[in-house]
Design an enzyme around this catalytic site. Structure first.
Site, mmCIF file in Angstrom:
data_model
loop_
_atom_site.group_PDB
_atom_site.id
_atom_site.type_symbol
_atom_site.label_atom_id
_atom_site.label_comp_id
_atom_site.label_asym_id
_atom_site.label_seq_id
_atom_site.Cartn_x
_atom_site.Cartn_y
_atom_site.Cartn_z
ATOM 1 N N ASP A 163 1.651 -8.007 3.656
ATOM 2 C CA ASP A 163 2.255 -8.236 2.342
ATOM 3 C C ASP A 163 3.778 -8.109 2.390
ATOM 4 O OD1 ASP A 163 -0.241 -8.618 1.262
ATOM 5 O OD2 ASP A 163 -0.446 -6.552 0.550
ATOM 6 N N GLU A 164 4.267 -7.334 3.354
ATOM 7 C CA GLU A 164 5.704 -7.117 3.490
ATOM 8 C C GLU A 164 6.299 -7.968 4.610
ATOM 9 O OE1 GLU A 164 6.013 -2.898 3.943
ATOM 10 O OE2 GLU A 164 5.441 -2.483 1.863
ATOM 11 N N CYS A 165 5.603 -9.077 4.938
ATOM 12 C CA CYS A 165 6.071 -10.100 5.898
ATOM 13 C C CYS A 165 6.019 -9.671 7.359
ATOM 14 C CB CYS A 165 7.482 -10.572 5.554
ATOM 15 S SG CYS A 165 7.588 -11.373 3.946
#
Length: 433
Positions: A375-377
């Site tokens: 979700d945070e790349c």
């Protein structure tokens, strides 16, 4: 009402009347992606003399009898389909509409299939990857050894050409569909018209083969197999050749930078030499040496050196993973919450009597952390954990594996690997028992 434009534009291979009546086929100036996320069909570059020359150009030598027979059979099949289609259209009156529609769809699919068989695009459409230059050159080399049956060129040393080579050998041109399942292996024999894409994707895939691996060689009467390793499905240059022995586990070794180098490795390491087969080995090596005069392919040493710089994490299969990673911002990958040794200890519990719920309680925090990382790349974390759980060999973890790999491959823009992973871990696949 205006007709829709066909997604393949003027490069469409479909010739059936129903398709032509439904879609426009205007000229196209720019390539547009197809449903698999790839560009429109392009010609392969596979000439012995130039990497820019198209593989399908007329060869200097005359076609083999095998190729003539394949072409003759295909032409006859096309004529039969056309006659059957015309017969359906002539007898519309008094027929059940659904029955007519189903017959027309079936005939249309057959016609499209036969049209696709005429080009090397068949491999990209059915296996979801494109083959590198050395693949087609290696096939030409096989013809110098056995012009009638190139796929059997190395039968004297117990090496079998499989996977995409089966297309070049004409095995998909016969309308006989058979499945052969073994522990860790799913193979077609004399395959042809198959409606389920998953059957093609699983063709000669062994139990521990990840989506990044595609089998092309197998050692007869063993689980030893060689294949191309792609970190991205679009890769078709400077690929490495990896080797795995399924009976020994999930670990792969990089052994070559092209198929000729892989053949040398096989002859030196996997083939049991004795005084009676030395002549066969020398003949193959001498023929290969002569064939490669003036040609150049990536080697294991140079290709692996480049790839090693891109690997961001080790994995249980020992090949590591490659994802876009910014070393300054450290964006793209983060280490897993627990070490490989700890994860292996948890997985070992499945073999010592502990049930899945107990193991999942241990794994859940690691899985959650990897999902948060995505979700945070930091997409590489989910990819690494998904591959590690897949490599454990425990099929009761495949639901978790899918939940990690599908979003990782999606965010990494590798949708073909999603399809390959799903097909490989299909719960109904009997090869996975």
């Amino acid at each position: 009402m205006d007709k829709e434009n066909c997604k393949y534009w003027d490069k469409c291979y479909q010739k059936n009347p129903a398709h032509i009546a439904k879609y426009n086929h205007p000229s196209k100036t720019n390539d547009s992606p197809d449903e698999a996320g790839q560009s429109s069909p392009k010609k392969q570059s596979t000439s012995p003399n130039s990497r820019k020359r198209h593989h399908d150009e007329s060869p200097k030598t005359s076609p083999s009898k095998q190729e003539d027979k394949i072409q003759s059979d295909q032409t006859r099949e096309e004529m039969d389909i056309t006659e059957e289609y015309n017969e359906v259209m002539k007898n519309l009156e008094g027929k059940n509409f659904l029955e007519i529609y189903e017959r027309r769809v079936k005939l249309s699919a057959k016609a499209e299939y036969l049209e696709l068989l005429k080009t090397n695009e068949f491999i990209r459409y059915k296996f979801l990857v494109e083959m590198p230059n050395d693949f087609y050159e290696f096939w030409e080399f096989c013809k110098t050894i056995s012009s009638e049956t190139p796929e059997n060129a190395f039968s004297s040393v117990g090496l079998k050409l499989v996977g995409p080579f089966d297309f070049l050998a004409g095995k998909f041109h016969k309308h006989i569909f058979m499945n052969q399942y073994h522990r860790g292996e799913c193979a077609f024999l004399n395959v042809a018209f198959v409606s389920n894409l998953r059957d093609y994707i699983r063709h000669w895939r062994f139990f521990y083969d990840p989506a990044e691996f595609q089998t092309v060689f197998v050692k007869e009467k063993s689980s030893v197999h060689y294949g191309y390793w792609r970190d991205s499905p679009q890769d078709k240059e400077n690929l490495l050749i990896a080797r795995n022995e399924t009976a020994k586990g999930c670990e792969f070794d990089f052994v070559a930078g092209n198929l000729f180098e892989a053949l040398n490795y096989f002859l030196d390491n996997d083939f049991a030499k004795n005084p009676f087969n030395q002549a066969s080995i020398k003949k193959i090596k001498k023929g290969m040496e002569d064939f490669l005069v003036g040609k150049s392919f990536g080697t294991l040493q140079e290709t692996k050196k480049v790839r090693d710089k891109q690997v961001v994490a080790k994995t249980f299969h020992k090949c590591g993973i490659v994802v876009p990673y910014d070393r300054k911002t450290q964006l793209g990958y983060r280490t897993l919450m627990e070490s490989d040794a700890t994860i292996k200890k948890y997985l070992k519990m499945l073999e010592t009597g502990d049930n899945l719920d107990v193991v999942m309680e241990k794994l859940q925090p690691i899985i959650s952390a990897a999902s948060i990382a995505a979700d945070e790349c930091d997409f590489g974390a989910g990819l690494e954990l998904g591959i590690d759980l897949f490599c454990s060999g425990h099929t009761n973890l495949h639901d978790i594996v899918r939940s990690l790999l599908i979003p990782a491959y999606s965010l990494l823009k590798r949708p073909q690997f999603i399809a390959i992973s799903k097909a490989h871990m299909d719960p109904e696949r009997k090869a996975m028992i």
